[in-house]
Design a protein around this motif. Structure first.
Motif, PDB file in Angstrom:
ATOM      1  N   LEU A   1       3.084   5.807  -5.887  1.00  0.00           N
ATOM      2  CA  LEU A   1       2.799   5.856  -7.329  1.00  0.00           C
ATOM      3  C   LEU A   1       1.639   6.799  -7.613  1.00  0.00           C
ATOM      4  CD1 LEU A   1       3.125   2.041  -8.146  1.00  0.00           C
ATOM      5  CD2 LEU A   1       4.596   3.854  -9.057  1.00  0.00           C
ATOM      6  N   LEU A   2       0.628   6.740  -6.767  1.00  0.00           N
ATOM      7  CA  LEU A   2      -0.543   7.616  -6.922  1.00  0.00           C
ATOM      8  C   LEU A   2      -0.131   9.081  -6.770  1.00  0.00           C
ATOM      9  CD1 LEU A   2      -3.657   7.544  -7.280  1.00  0.00           C
ATOM     10  CD2 LEU A   2      -3.828   7.556  -4.779  1.00  0.00           C
TER      11      LEU A   2
ATOM     12  N   GLN B   1       0.821  -1.212   0.000  1.00  0.00           N
ATOM     13  CA  GLN B   1       0.000   0.000   0.000  1.00  0.00           C
ATOM     14  C   GLN B   1       0.855   1.262   0.000  1.00  0.00           C
ATOM     15  OE1 GLN B   1      -2.834  -0.380   3.241  1.00  0.00           O
ATOM     16  NE2 GLN B   1      -4.181  -1.699   2.022  1.00  0.00           N
ATOM     17  N   ASP B   2       2.041   1.207   0.623  1.00  0.00           N
ATOM     18  CA  ASP B   2       2.941   2.366   0.610  1.00  0.00           C
ATOM     19  C   ASP B   2       3.458   2.623  -0.806  1.00  0.00           C
ATOM     20  OD1 ASP B   2       4.783   4.383   1.925  1.00  0.00           O
ATOM     21  OD2 ASP B   2       6.262   3.029   1.031  1.00  0.00           O
ATOM     22  N   ILE B   3       3.854   1.573  -1.513  1.00  0.00           N
ATOM     23  CA  ILE B   3       4.311   1.735  -2.898  1.00  0.00           C
ATOM     24  C   ILE B   3       3.176   2.258  -3.770  1.00  0.00           C
ATOM     25  CG2 ILE B   3       5.077   0.439  -4.942  1.00  0.00           C
ATOM     26  CD1 ILE B   3       6.695  -1.349  -3.024  1.00  0.00           C
TER      27      ILE B   3
ATOM     28  N   HIS C   1       2.782  10.401  -7.250  1.00  0.00           N
ATOM     29  CA  HIS C   1       3.667  10.862  -8.318  1.00  0.00           C
ATOM     30  C   HIS C   1       3.010  10.837  -9.691  1.00  0.00           C
ATOM     31  CE1 HIS C   1       7.135   9.531  -5.474  1.00  0.00           C
ATOM     32  NE2 HIS C   1       6.828  10.803  -5.293  1.00  0.00           N
ATOM     33  N   GLY C   2       1.723  10.493  -9.736  1.00  0.00           N
ATOM     34  CA  GLY C   2       0.979  10.566 -10.993  1.00  0.00           C
ATOM     35  C   GLY C   2       1.228   9.429 -11.955  1.00  0.00           C
ATOM     36  N   PHE C   3       1.573   8.245 -11.428  1.00  0.00           N
ATOM     37  CA  PHE C   3       1.849   7.111 -12.291  1.00  0.00           C
ATOM     38  C   PHE C   3       0.714   6.081 -12.316  1.00  0.00           C
ATOM     39  CE2 PHE C   3       6.323   8.416 -11.281  1.00  0.00           C
ATOM     40  CZ  PHE C   3       6.629   8.860 -12.564  1.00  0.00           C
ATOM     41  N   LEU C   4      -0.460   6.444 -11.831  1.00  0.00           N
ATOM     42  CA  LEU C   4      -1.625   5.566 -11.893  1.00  0.00           C
ATOM     43  C   LEU C   4      -2.739   6.268 -12.653  1.00  0.00           C
ATOM     44  CD1 LEU C   4      -1.759   4.152  -8.233  1.00  0.00           C
ATOM     45  CD2 LEU C   4      -0.728   3.103 -10.253  1.00  0.00           C
ATOM     46  N   GLN C   5      -3.577   5.498 -13.330  1.00  0.00           N
ATOM     47  CA  GLN C   5      -4.717   6.057 -14.040  1.00  0.00           C
ATOM     48  C   GLN C   5      -5.903   5.108 -13.940  1.00  0.00           C
ATOM     49  OE1 GLN C   5      -2.662   6.285 -17.908  1.00  0.00           O
ATOM     50  NE2 GLN C   5      -4.026   4.715 -18.693  1.00  0.00           N
ATOM     51  N   GLN C   6      -7.101   5.649 -14.126  1.00  0.00           N
ATOM     52  CA  GLN C   6      -8.322   4.851 -14.070  1.00  0.00           C
ATOM     53  C   GLN C   6      -8.822   4.582 -15.490  1.00  0.00           C
ATOM     54  OE1 GLN C   6     -11.386   6.424 -11.521  1.00  0.00           O
ATOM     55  NE2 GLN C   6      -9.931   7.173  -9.998  1.00  0.00           N
ATOM     56  N   ASP C   7      -9.479   3.440 -15.651  1.00  0.00           N
ATOM     57  CA  ASP C   7     -10.079   3.136 -16.948  1.00  0.00           C
ATOM     58  C   ASP C   7     -11.196   2.118 -16.739  1.00  0.00           C
ATOM     59  OD1 ASP C   7     -10.596   3.245 -19.607  1.00  0.00           O
ATOM     60  OD2 ASP C   7      -8.665   2.444 -20.269  1.00  0.00           O
ATOM     61  N   THR C   8     -12.089   2.072 -17.719  1.00  0.00           N
ATOM     62  CA  THR C   8     -13.195   1.112 -17.681  1.00  0.00           C
ATOM     63  C   THR C   8     -12.832  -0.079 -18.570  1.00  0.00           C
ATOM     64  OG1 THR C   8     -14.778   2.891 -17.374  1.00  0.00           O
ATOM     65  CG2 THR C   8     -15.648   0.775 -18.135  1.00  0.00           C
ATOM     66  N   VAL C   9     -13.064  -1.270 -18.068  1.00  0.00           N
ATOM     67  CA  VAL C   9     -12.793  -2.475 -18.865  1.00  0.00           C
ATOM     68  C   VAL C   9     -14.046  -3.337 -18.922  1.00  0.00           C
ATOM     69  CG1 VAL C   9     -10.339  -2.506 -18.303  1.00  0.00           C
ATOM     70  CG2 VAL C   9     -11.929  -3.767 -16.874  1.00  0.00           C
TER      71      VAL C   9
ATOM     72  N   THR D   1      -4.410  -8.172  -1.288  1.00  0.00           N
ATOM     73  CA  THR D   1      -4.098  -6.943  -0.562  1.00  0.00           C
ATOM     74  C   THR D   1      -5.112  -5.877  -0.955  1.00  0.00           C
ATOM     75  OG1 THR D   1      -1.732  -7.491  -0.577  1.00  0.00           O
ATOM     76  CG2 THR D   1      -2.333  -5.194  -0.145  1.00  0.00           C
ATOM     77  N   PRO D   2      -5.864  -5.323   0.005  1.00  0.00           N
ATOM     78  CA  PRO D   2      -6.923  -4.367  -0.348  1.00  0.00           C
ATOM     79  C   PRO D   2      -6.367  -3.065  -0.921  1.00  0.00           C
ATOM     80  CG  PRO D   2      -6.684  -4.572   2.047  1.00  0.00           C
ATOM     81  CD  PRO D   2      -5.835  -5.620   1.444  1.00  0.00           C
ATOM     82  N   VAL D   3      -7.109  -2.490  -1.862  1.00  0.00           N
ATOM     83  CA  VAL D   3      -6.711  -1.226  -2.488  1.00  0.00           C
ATOM     84  C   VAL D   3      -7.152  -0.077  -1.583  1.00  0.00           C
ATOM     85  CG1 VAL D   3      -6.952   0.241  -4.516  1.00  0.00           C
ATOM     86  CG2 VAL D   3      -6.951  -2.249  -4.778  1.00  0.00           C
ATOM     87  N   PRO D   4      -6.229   0.754  -1.093  1.00  0.00           N
ATOM     88  CA  PRO D   4      -6.585   1.812  -0.139  1.00  0.00           C
ATOM     89  C   PRO D   4      -6.997   3.112  -0.842  1.00  0.00           C
ATOM     90  CG  PRO D   4      -4.204   1.705  -0.352  1.00  0.00           C
ATOM     91  CD  PRO D   4      -4.762   0.664  -1.287  1.00  0.00           C
ATOM     92  N   LEU D   5      -8.073   3.037  -1.639  1.00  0.00           N
ATOM     93  CA  LEU D   5      -8.520   4.225  -2.366  1.00  0.00           C
ATOM     94  C   LEU D   5     -10.031   4.177  -2.492  1.00  0.00           C
ATOM     95  CD1 LEU D   5      -7.564   6.757  -3.996  1.00  0.00           C
ATOM     96  CD2 LEU D   5      -7.628   5.297  -6.039  1.00  0.00           C
ATOM     97  N   ASP D   6     -10.680   5.285  -2.148  1.00  0.00           N
ATOM     98  CA  ASP D   6     -12.137   5.351  -2.253  1.00  0.00           C
ATOM     99  C   ASP D   6     -12.584   5.042  -3.674  1.00  0.00           C
ATOM    100  OD1 ASP D   6     -12.334   6.005   0.385  1.00  0.00           O
ATOM    101  OD2 ASP D   6     -12.478   8.173   0.048  1.00  0.00           O
TER     102      ASP D   6
END
Length: 919
Positions: A377-378, A371-373, A380-388, A507-512
């Motif tokens: 990443l979040l 979760q720290d990593i 520093h702007g290295f994650l993005q959302q998308d619909t699949v 591992t649970p994703v710690p993001l609303d």
């Protein structure tokens, strides 16, 4: 069968020529030069052969060999030697020469400078043997393969040095062959060559081992030179004698790290990981050699070198596979993890794997670090959302992960394909592409629905990845396949990679908005290396956030490479927290089982818990797996070969020498090492053994584990020859001079045995310990030096000497082969239900004991078995196997042919004895 080739690709030339020369009935499929290959592990312009059985061959040389074998041409030892030389020596040099021609514009002799010694080697061999072709008076697969590699470079014959007349004659005769001429006209068209040139211009220049330290291959040693054995110099002999005389005092002082093992200033700090095995099943032999055993062998070597070494591993416990297994066994995911973690640990303990810590990923540290990593990443702007688009089972009220879906493969129509990959054709599948999909949990029909996921922005991270990769390749030892696979990923363009899954076990994703999801296993699992180390020591960051002091070695099979060379490094580079990144990525090819493949899901092959029930000691398994470790190409476990290697290499070579050396001390000298007076022959032996010892180091430092094992066996062969020539059992009965000679030979031999005990420790720790106890070798001697020294001086007393190995009998091995090999073809023909239990939906309404002639499935199965057994018999003959073994396998082949004839409704032919046939 279907042969896929790309015009302009030089490797296609020899394959097309071999098909023509062997008269192979292939259907040609022309691919674009840069078209995506069938396998992500294959270069885009490499040819592939798709057999009617569904098997795909990716190696050009293997395809060429297959064509010639199919027409009944057995390879000779000389043919095999040429093929190995072509693959390891000629191909790299020819690639460099072709690059110089096409990219740098070099011409004539200047272009083929890298080929000079190799062309001379062909010239010398043809001249010495006086034959028209490389392996005899008729052309063989070796001629086609060597010609095919040379022709793209030498098609303008002015490039051939004028003094190589015999080579020129051979080359011209091969070029004039119809099959070779047609292949050249088809492949090396001007437009296609321009495309290939364009491709090469985007690639780094080929790097020969003699040019740069970036190669994973060591400098060629004197022992590897072509021709006669390396001629020892007086300097080498004098240096070996001086080192011998220094004795134990010349050895490095044994160093033991404190516990827990932590990096030490001023020492070489080596951190070793092996790919975390999935917890959902029992590891098979291929898993064991591909990661934990290879890493263990290297870790043991590092410790013998006094390098400060930490080796960690553990079970990968989160993800779909665990949930699937839990459903199958009616347990909770945690109960499955507890059960199989214990099974894994027990298997590795039996195989004597020397982990400093064996852990697991279902720990609080895993959650904290992952979760720290993620948060970094979040930020520093290295994650993005998308619909699949994803399959959802309305009955189970859940989106289905890939492995919770089964259906018909869209490529080969196999009806039990998984949602991520088809086990039959091997192709990767997107679950929504499956025909007739079913939920594995309830057998309901899922529907396609959109869902939101998080993606790691690999394209954005590429600017950080590229310079790091270049530095790691320049300073570290990456296996060739690891470099190729990584380059292919980057060449094809990095794409955002999904890092979340609709699962509960992970591992649970710690993001609303995503708290009902978990991390995808290939984002989460490599972080397990860090969390497992954290469970070993709370000072884990001294290993994992310390790239200045720590060298990291990752061991794995080649299918794990992209996740360790691209995805995981991108995660750590994006987190930007001074993480230790891999310096040396060591990937094996695949180990197959007999004529098939291991499969966890299908339960094919020998698995770890079965190995200890065979009665064969763990060290024998270790030796054989390491002996055939798939370092440069796939290899195959074979029961008959296991027996052969045990009885020849271990019993008759290694064990025989060590036992004789120890027994001579006991029998002739009362258990005390005698005085030694070295003759010139003894001194040359010391120098010869020293060369082998240094080659052993050179290879293991480059993590060429299998090849280094050959050095051990070579030393024991030198020892056996030394004893045989000098005959101490006879000399001990002679005059004073003869008795002194017997003492010298015995003393030198028992010291060679003492050194072998140390060299064997990474490979066969139990046998190494047994030798140490029998010869009473001091513990301080169990450290590796680059010199052969006298560690058991005159007056040293040895203990009780006994045999180290036992012979494996044919009946014993045959019983094991049948026990672990599944249904035999003859059983299939007579009692198909006895060995095969198809799903209930596929079973016939009543038991069947005989298959009527004309059954197409049976005919196909038997045809494949006949072909496999025929190849096996030809290989045995080529290797000059014992007549009894060949006769036994021939009898099996004849029985298979008889069953095939019956299935086809024919009358089985009675074999005609060798000799003249009656007309």
């Amino acid at each position: 069968m279907r042969l896929r080739v790309a015009a302009g690709g030089p490797a296609a030339l020899k394959v097309l020529a071999a098909a023509g020369a062997a008269g192979a009935p292939v259907r040609l499929v022309w691919d674009g030069l840069l078209e995506r290959p069938l396998s992500p592990l294959s270069l885009p312009w490499m040819p592939t052969l798709e057999l009617d059985s569904g098997t795909v061959l990716f190696s050009p040389n293997a395809i060429c060999q297959f064509f010639f074998l199919a027409r009944g041409e057995d390879p000779t030892d000389l043919t095999n030697q040429w093929l190995e030389w072509e693959a390891t020596e000629l191909q790299p040099a020819a690639s460099a020469a072709l690059y110089a021609q096409l990219v740098h514009g070099k011409k004539g002799l200047e272009a083929v400078d890298a080929l000079g010694k190799l062309l001379a080697h062909i010239e010398q061999n043809l001249s010495r043997r006086g034959t028209a072709y490389l392996a005899g008076d008729t052309k063989s697969v070796a001629d086609v393969v060597v010609w095919g590699t040379l022709f793209p470079v030498l098609r303008d014959e002015t490039s051939l040095p004028s003094e190589l007349q015999v080579l020129r004659t051979w080359f011209q005769s091969m070029t004039l062959l119809e099959a070779c001429r047609k292949a050249a006209d088809s492949i090396l068209m001007p437009k296609a060559l321009l495309e290939f040139k364009s491709y090469l211009q985007k690639q780094p220049p080929p790097c020969l081992a003699t040019e740069s330290a970036t190669s994973n291959e060591p400098e060629p040693s004197p022992q590897e030179e072509e021709g006669s054995e390396h001629a020892l110099t007086e300097e080498e002999i004098t240096a070996a004698v001086d080192a011998w005389a220094c004795g134990v005092a010349a050895l490095p002082k044994l160093w033991q790290p404190q516990k827990p093992v932590l990096p030490v200033e001023g020492r070489r700090n080596v951190l070793i990981t092996s790919a975390l095995p999935y917890v959902n099943n029992v590891p098979h032999l291929g898993n064991i050699i591909g990661c934990v055993l290879s890493a263990d062998t290297f870790a043991r070597y590092c410790r013998l070198r006094n390098w400060n070494t930490l080796y960690v591993c553990g079970t990968d416990e989160y993800g779909t596979a665990t949930e699937t297994k839990a459903v199958e066994e009616g347990l909770t995911p945690q109960e499955i993890c507890n059960k199989y973690n214990a099974i894994h640990a027990d298997i590795y303990r039996w195989f004597n794997i020397s982990f400093d810590y064996f852990g697991r990923t279902t720990t609080p540290y895993q959650t904290t670090i992952a979760q720290d990593i993620f948060q970094r990443l979040l930020t520093h702007g290295f994650l993005q959302q998308d619909t699949v688009e994803q399959l959802r089972c309305e009955d189970c009220q859940r989106f289905l992960a890939d492995r919770f879906v089964e259906g018909t493969c869209p490529f080969c129509s196999y009806e039990e394909a998984r949602g991520d990959q088809c086990d039959k054709c091997g192709k990767l599948i997107n679950a929504v592409e499956l025909k007739n999909p079913q939920c594995k949990l309830c057998r309901g029909i899922p529907v396609v629905k959109p869902t939101q996921h998080l993606f790691l922005d690999l394209p954005k991270l590429e600017e950080r990845l590229a310079p790091w990769l270049e530095q790691s390749w320049a300073t570290g030892d990456w296996t060739a396949n690891a470099r190729y696979i990584t380059r292919s990923w980057i060449r094809d363009g990095l794409k955002p990679r999904c890092i979340t899954r609709d699962l509960k076990w992970g591992t649970p994703v710690p993001l609303d908005g995503f708290r009902d999801k978990v991390f995808y296993v290939w984002f989460d699992a490599p972080i397990g290396y860090l969390s497992i180390t954290a469970n070993y020591t709370d000072q884990w960051e001294r290993w994992w956030k310390n790239p200045q002091q720590v060298e990291l070695y990752n061991f794995m099979a080649k299918d794990n490479v992209p996740f360790h060379s691209v995805i995981f490094p991108c995660s750590l580079l994006g987190a930007d927290d001074n993480y230790t990144l891999v310096n040396h990525l060591i990937a094996t090819e695949y180990l197959n089982y007999e004529d098939g493949k291991f499969s966890k899901s299908r339960g094919v092959g020998v698995f770890g818990d079965m190995a200890k029930d065979t009665g064969i000691p763990a060290d024998i398994w270790r030796f054989y797996l390491l002996y055939l470790r798939p370092e440069g190409q796939d290899s195959a476990f074979s029961w008959s070969d296991l027996m052969l290697k045990n009885n020849s290499e271990l019993l008759n070579n290694l064990g025989n020498f060590i036992n004789r050396a120890g027994m001579f001390v006991c029998k002739f000298f009362g258990g005390t090492v005698p005085n030694m007076v070295l003759t010139p022959d003894d001194k040359r032996l010391l120098a010869r053994v020293t060369l082998e010892l240094r080659q052993y180091h050179q290879l293991l430092e480059k993590v060429r584990i299998r090849d280094a094992l050959r050095c051990i066996l070579s030393i024991s062969r030198h020892g056996n020859q030394y004893i045989q020539v000098n005959e101490p059992w006879k000399r001990i009965k002679g005059d004073e001079k003869d008795r002194q000679r017997a003492g010298t030979v015995t003393g030198v031999a028992v010291n060679m045995a003492s050194m072998l005990a140390v060299l064997l420790q990474p490979y066969m720790p139990g046998i190494s310990l047994a030798i140490q106890r029998q010869l009473c070798i001091p513990p301080d001697c169990f450290v590796l030096s680059h010199n052969f020294t006298c560690t058991l001086p005159p007056g040293h007393r040895v203990g009780t000497v006994s045999p180290l190995f036992q012979k494996l009998e044919n009946d014993q091995v045959e019983a094991l082969r049948k026990r672990f090999g599944g249904g035999q073809p003859e059983d299939l023909a007579v009692e198909p239900q006895a060995k095969q239990t198809p799903p209930a939906s596929e079973r016939p309404p009543a038991p069947v004991t005989l298959v009527a002639p004309g059954d197409p499935q049976l005919i196909q199965a038997l045809t494949e078995e006949v072909a496999k057994q025929g190849n096996h018999v030809r290989q045995l003959k080529a290797n000059k196997a014992e007549k009894a073994q060949v006769d036994m396998e021939v009898a099996k082949l004849l029985e298979l042919k008889k069953q095939l004839a019956l299935a086809e409704g024919k009358s089985p032919e009675v074999p005609v004895p060798k000799g003249k046939r009656k007309k």
